[in-house]
Design a protein around this motif. Structure first.
Motif, PDB file in Angstrom:
ATOM      1  N   ILE A  45     -11.528  -7.927   3.602  1.00 16.49           N
ATOM      2  CA  ILE A  45     -10.324  -7.449   3.919  1.00 16.49           C
ATOM      3  C   ILE A  45     -10.273  -5.979   3.211  1.00 16.49           C
ATOM      4  N   GLY A  46      -9.736  -5.094   3.915  1.00 16.94           N
ATOM      5  CA  GLY A  46      -9.653  -3.754   3.327  1.00 16.94           C
ATOM      6  C   GLY A  46      -9.588  -2.717   4.529  1.00 16.94           C
ATOM      7  N   PRO A  47      -9.546  -1.368   4.096  1.00 13.46           N
ATOM      8  CA  PRO A  47      -9.493  -0.102   5.022  1.00 13.46           C
ATOM      9  C   PRO A  47     -10.715  -0.481   5.910  1.00 13.46           C
ATOM     10  N   ALA A  48     -10.271  -0.409   7.410  1.00 15.07           N
ATOM     11  CA  ALA A  48     -11.512  -0.630   8.329  1.00 15.07           C
ATOM     12  C   ALA A  48     -11.968   0.786   8.944  1.00 15.07           C
ATOM     13  N   GLU A  49     -13.433   0.459   9.251  1.00 16.12           N
ATOM     14  CA  GLU A  49     -14.002   1.495   9.700  1.00 16.12           C
ATOM     15  C   GLU A  49     -13.409   1.945  11.004  1.00 16.12           C
ATOM     16  N   GLY A  50     -13.314   3.253  11.198  1.00 16.15           N
ATOM     17  CA  GLY A  50     -12.980   3.821  12.239  1.00 16.15           C
ATOM     18  C   GLY A  50     -11.160   3.808  12.520  1.00 16.15           C
ATOM     19  N   ARG A  51     -10.521   3.441  11.450  1.00  9.72           N
ATOM     20  CA  ARG A  51      -9.093   3.609  11.231  1.00  9.72           C
ATOM     21  C   ARG A  51      -8.612   4.931  10.459  1.00  9.72           C
ATOM     22  N   ARG A  52      -7.569   5.456  10.971  1.00  8.98           N
ATOM     23  CA  ARG A  52      -7.032   6.715  10.207  1.00  8.98           C
ATOM     24  C   ARG A  52      -6.726   6.524   8.835  1.00  8.98           C
ATOM     25  N   GLN A  53      -7.494   7.483   8.068  1.00  9.00           N
ATOM     26  CA  GLN A  53      -7.026   7.636   6.657  1.00  9.00           C
ATOM     27  C   GLN A  53      -7.578   6.264   5.779  1.00  9.00           C
ATOM     28  N   ARG A  54      -8.683   5.548   6.557  1.00  5.92           N
ATOM     29  CA  ARG A  54      -9.371   4.586   5.815  1.00  5.92           C
ATOM     30  C   ARG A  54     -10.057   4.862   4.509  1.00  5.92           C
ATOM     31  N   GLY A  55     -10.418   6.463   4.531  1.00  3.62           N
ATOM     32  CA  GLY A  55     -10.995   6.827   3.311  1.00  3.62           C
ATOM     33  C   GLY A  55     -10.073   6.881   2.054  1.00  3.62           C
ATOM     34  N   LEU A  56      -8.907   6.579   2.242  1.00  2.00           N
ATOM     35  CA  LEU A  56      -8.000   6.845   0.995  1.00  2.00           C
ATOM     36  C   LEU A  56      -7.932   5.493   0.417  1.00  2.00           C
ATOM     37  N   ALA A  66       0.985  -1.190  -0.205  1.00  4.81           N
ATOM     38  CA  ALA A  66       0.071   0.118  -0.036  1.00  4.81           C
ATOM     39  C   ALA A  66       0.740   1.266   0.060  1.00  4.81           C
ATOM     40  N   PRO A  67       0.451   2.162  -0.656  1.00  4.96           N
ATOM     41  CA  PRO A  67       1.170   3.482  -0.654  1.00  4.96           C
ATOM     42  C   PRO A  67       1.011   4.006   0.769  1.00  4.96           C
ATOM     43  N   GLY A  68       1.976   4.304   1.372  1.00  4.80           N
ATOM     44  CA  GLY A  68       2.102   4.815   2.963  1.00  4.80           C
ATOM     45  C   GLY A  68       2.897   5.956   3.193  1.00  4.80           C
ATOM     46  N   SER A  69       3.087   6.764   2.690  1.00  6.05           N
ATOM     47  CA  SER A  69       4.267   7.688   3.007  1.00  6.05           C
ATOM     48  C   SER A  69       3.766   9.338   2.839  1.00  6.05           C
ATOM     49  N   GLY A  70       4.351  10.148   3.397  1.00  3.33           N
ATOM     50  CA  GLY A  70       4.165  11.612   3.431  1.00  3.33           C
ATOM     51  C   GLY A  70       2.787  11.700   4.338  1.00  3.33           C
ATOM     52  N   ALA A  71       1.930  12.369   3.610  1.00  4.73           N
ATOM     53  CA  ALA A  71       0.542  12.503   4.153  1.00  4.73           C
ATOM     54  C   ALA A  71      -0.386  11.357   4.228  1.00  4.73           C
ATOM     55  N   ALA A  72       0.250  10.132   3.546  1.00  7.04           N
ATOM     56  CA  ALA A  72      -0.647   9.038   3.745  1.00  7.04           C
ATOM     57  C   ALA A  72      -0.075   8.039   4.623  1.00  7.04           C
ATOM     58  N   LYS A  73       0.811   8.509   5.478  1.00  3.68           N
ATOM     59  CA  LYS A  73       1.466   7.363   6.341  1.00  3.68           C
ATOM     60  C   LYS A  73       0.758   6.547   7.222  1.00  3.68           C
ATOM     61  N   HIS A  74      -0.431   6.656   7.436  1.00  2.00           N
ATOM     62  CA  HIS A  74      -1.273   5.999   8.275  1.00  2.00           C
ATOM     63  C   HIS A  74      -2.085   4.862   7.616  1.00  2.00           C
ATOM     64  N   TYR A  75      -2.096   5.267   6.304  1.00  2.08           N
ATOM     65  CA  TYR A  75      -3.222   4.429   5.597  1.00  2.08           C
ATOM     66  C   TYR A  75      -2.826   2.888   5.409  1.00  2.08           C
ATOM     67  N   PRO A  76      -1.568   2.361   5.458  1.00  4.98           N
ATOM     68  CA  PRO A  76      -1.322   0.946   5.416  1.00  4.98           C
ATOM     69  C   PRO A  76      -1.964   0.287   6.670  1.00  4.98           C
ATOM     70  N   ALA A  77      -1.761   0.923   7.842  1.00  3.50           N
ATOM     71  CA  ALA A  77      -2.363   0.281   9.152  1.00  3.50           C
ATOM     72  C   ALA A  77      -3.848   0.559   9.132  1.00  3.50           C
ATOM     73  N   SER A  78      -4.564   1.092   8.345  1.00  3.32           N
ATOM     74  CA  SER A  78      -6.131   1.038   8.127  1.00  3.32           C
ATOM     75  C   SER A  78      -6.466  -0.088   7.540  1.00  3.32           C
ATOM     76  N   ILE A  79      -5.756  -0.902   7.065  1.00  2.00           N
ATOM     77  CA  ILE A  79      -6.211  -2.203   6.178  1.00  2.00           C
ATOM     78  C   ILE A  79      -6.024  -3.315   7.167  1.00  2.00           C
TER      79      ILE A  79
END
Length: 133
Positions: A76-87, A48-61
């Motif tokens: 499997i996927g970005p989970a409800e309530g996780r930071r940056q899941r909307g990306l 997953a892309p996860g650098s710069g402004a999107a550094k929290h996205y991978p942990a949302s999966i």
């Protein structure tokens, strides 16, 4: 006059095995779905892309396994309530201004043959009577 006799005991044992197969494979089926879901989650996070402004996205999966009387489903996927899941959709499919960066679907494609092999092995064991309740 023609007379035929049949020993139905083998057919009855086979019928019993087929009736017991879903029950015998239920907990192992959940384990197979859980393992496949975990593998997809881990590979998706790695890719997953996860650098710069999107550094929290991978942990949302994340993943979840749900069971009904008729099926066992892994999601499997970005989970409800996780930071940056909307990306998630933006990264996976892109937008007018951003190219897609697929990471979920390729992980699913990579896991598919291993998952199918595990399900086939489980079904074979259940039908052969090697699984017990």
């Amino acid at each position: 006059m023609v007379r035929a006799e049949f020993d139905m005991s083998e057919l009855e044992r086979w019928t019993d095995r087929l009736e017991q197969a879903p029950l015998a494979s239920r907990s192992l089926g959940r384990a197979v779905v859980s393992k496949g879901s975990l593998n997809i989650k881990n590979e998706s996070r790695r890719n997953a892309p996860g650098s710069g402004a999107a550094k929290h996205y991978p942990a949302s999966i994340n993943y979840d396994v749900e069971e009904t009387p008729l099926e066992i489903v892994g999601e499997i996927g970005p989970a409800e309530g996780r930071r940056q899941r909307g990306l998630g959709n933006l990264f996976e499919y892109g937008s007018e201004n951003n190219p897609p960066m697929p990471h979920l679907e390729p992980a699913l494609d990579h896991e598919e043959p291993k998952f199918i092999a595990a399900v086939e092995a489980l079904a074979e064991e259940a039908i052969d009577g090697r699984l017990r309740l």
